[in-house]
Each structure stands twice: as C-alpha cells, then as structure tokens.
Enzyme design. Structure first.
Site, short mmCIF file in Angstrom:
data_model
loop_
_atom_site.label_atom_id
_atom_site.label_comp_id
_atom_site.label_asym_id
_atom_site.label_seq_id
_atom_site.Cartn_x
_atom_site.Cartn_y
_atom_site.Cartn_z
N GLU A 84 34.61 40.37 28.13
CA GLU A 84 33.65 41.39 28.58
C GLU A 84 32.31 41.43 27.78
OE1 GLU A 84 33.78 42.30 31.68
OE2 GLU A 84 35.90 42.24 31.93
N CYS A 147 39.27 50.89 31.12
CA CYS A 147 38.86 49.67 30.23
C CYS A 147 37.58 49.92 29.84
CB CYS A 147 39.17 48.52 30.94
SG CYS A 147 40.76 48.08 31.58
N HIS A 171 39.68 41.14 29.44
CA HIS A 171 40.68 41.47 30.61
C HIS A 171 41.63 40.38 30.65
CE1 HIS A 171 38.21 44.79 32.29
NE2 HIS A 171 39.46 45.44 32.41
#
Length: 218
Positions: A84, A147, A171
């Site tokens: 991310e 998250c 993830h």
C-alpha cells in the site's frame, strides 16, 4: 571502530474477522522469525477494532520506538500481495469491526493530515517479492477499514513523535483453506505469503542500513 545498533522492527497482524476462523496476517506474523543478529523484531497481533487497534499501535510505537513498522492485513479477493502507498484520515465502514463499531466518515485524528504516504520503499519491495516468484503489486488505497486505520495511525505517530522511522502496510490474499469455501476467490499459500513479508522486511532493513549512519566507538 564503527558500529550500528540493532534495528528495531515492529511487525503487526490481525485476528480473524468477518466470520472467518483464521487470518493469514496473524499466521504470517506468528510464523516469521528473522534469523538476523542485527535486527530486534517485535511482533503484535491486533484486534480488528478501529478504536482498540489505534490505541494499541500508539502504545507500541511509544514503548518500542521502532526504526520501522510493517503491518499486514487480509484482503480477501485479491490474488497478489499488495503493497500500500497511501493511508487516508478516514474511517468509513460498510460492515462492523469485531466490536460492532461501524464508523461513518469519521476522522482517525482530528488534527491529522488528509493522507500520508508510506515511507517504506514500496517499489523496491514489490520488485523484490516478484523476483521471488510471488505475485505482488503497488496499491494506491488501503481501503477505509481497520487496515487503513492502523497504517494511518503508524504514520501519524511517527510524524507526531518527530521520528525518522519508516512505516507501511501490506495486504495479503486468502489462504487456500479460506478460498475453497468461497466461489471463485483466489488464494495464496502461507509459505509464499510469509516469504513475501520476509522479503519486504529485508528490503526495509537494507534501506535503513543504507541511510542510517554508523557510530564510532573506541
């Protein structure tokens, strides 16, 4: 003589949520052991709770003062490891967390930036994971669930404490034992996911070592 102190890493995962009995993020954190004398690895399993995970992360960062923070979460339906790039100052859920909390357009920190960018070497991590033969990609959204909440909290704490630590989020897909109970959902083996996260950690450590000056001692 020049030396460098141990690099302190905080690695976090999550307990199961959404009716699942297992979370690959938890299993990865529990299984991963870096066999490196130059690293002090701290591990924590977080609750899938907006409020609790934020408080626990704040306490862990204050207590450990890590050089890098890497958090892992499950993204059911993805077929790759997703590194991310951005965390957004917003909790906005369509399903409750494990505490039954379903925030609607709620800021994580009232005084926080609208968004933070991951400070781990995201592109290098993706490249190195792929070189291990494991599918990986850059993702520009960590979502608006717990998250993202954890990723944003880590980056906000680093800025607030005026520390130079790195922080980021990855993830991972479903495990095969999860995907087999769902229609047409991709999965990845625990071994491959653990290798991917170990590769990410080693990439982060190399980046720290390249930028962290050694200290002279007599």
């Amino acid at each position: 003589m020049k030396t460098r102190g141990k690099i302190k890493i905080l690695l976090t995962g999550f307990v199961p949520f959404g009716g699942e009995t297992v979370n690959p993020a938890q299993l990865i954190v529990e299984a991963l052991e870096l066999q490196r004398p130059d690293v002090d690895l701290h591990k924590a399993i977080l609750p899938v709770s907006f409020l609790q995970s934020k408080k626990i992360m704040e306490d862990l960062i204050s207590e450990i003062e890590p050089d890098a923070i890497l958090s892992i979460g499950q993204s059911g339906g993805c077929s790759e490891v997703k590194v991310e790039r951005f965390a957004i100052n917003l909790n906005d859920a369509t399903k409750p967390d494990n505490d039954g909390d379903t925030p609607f357009e709620r800021k994580i920190y009232e005084d926080g930036e609208n968004a933070y960018i991951a400070s781990i070497p995201t592109k290098e991590i993706v490249r190195n994971i792929r070189e291990m033969g494991i599918p990986a990609l850059l993702s520009n959204s960590a979502g608006l669930y717990v998250c993202n909440n954890v990723m944003y909290t880590a980056l906000h704490c680093i800025k607030s404490y005026q520390r130079s630590a790195m922080a980021g989020f990855i993830h991972v897909p479903y495990l095969p034992q999860q995907a087999v109970l769902k229609e047409k959902k991709p999965s990845m083996s625990l071994q491959d996911m653990t290798t991917a996260i170990e590769t990410a950690l080693n990439t982060i450590i190399s980046e720290i070592q390249a930028t962290q000056p050694e200290t002279s001692i007599s």
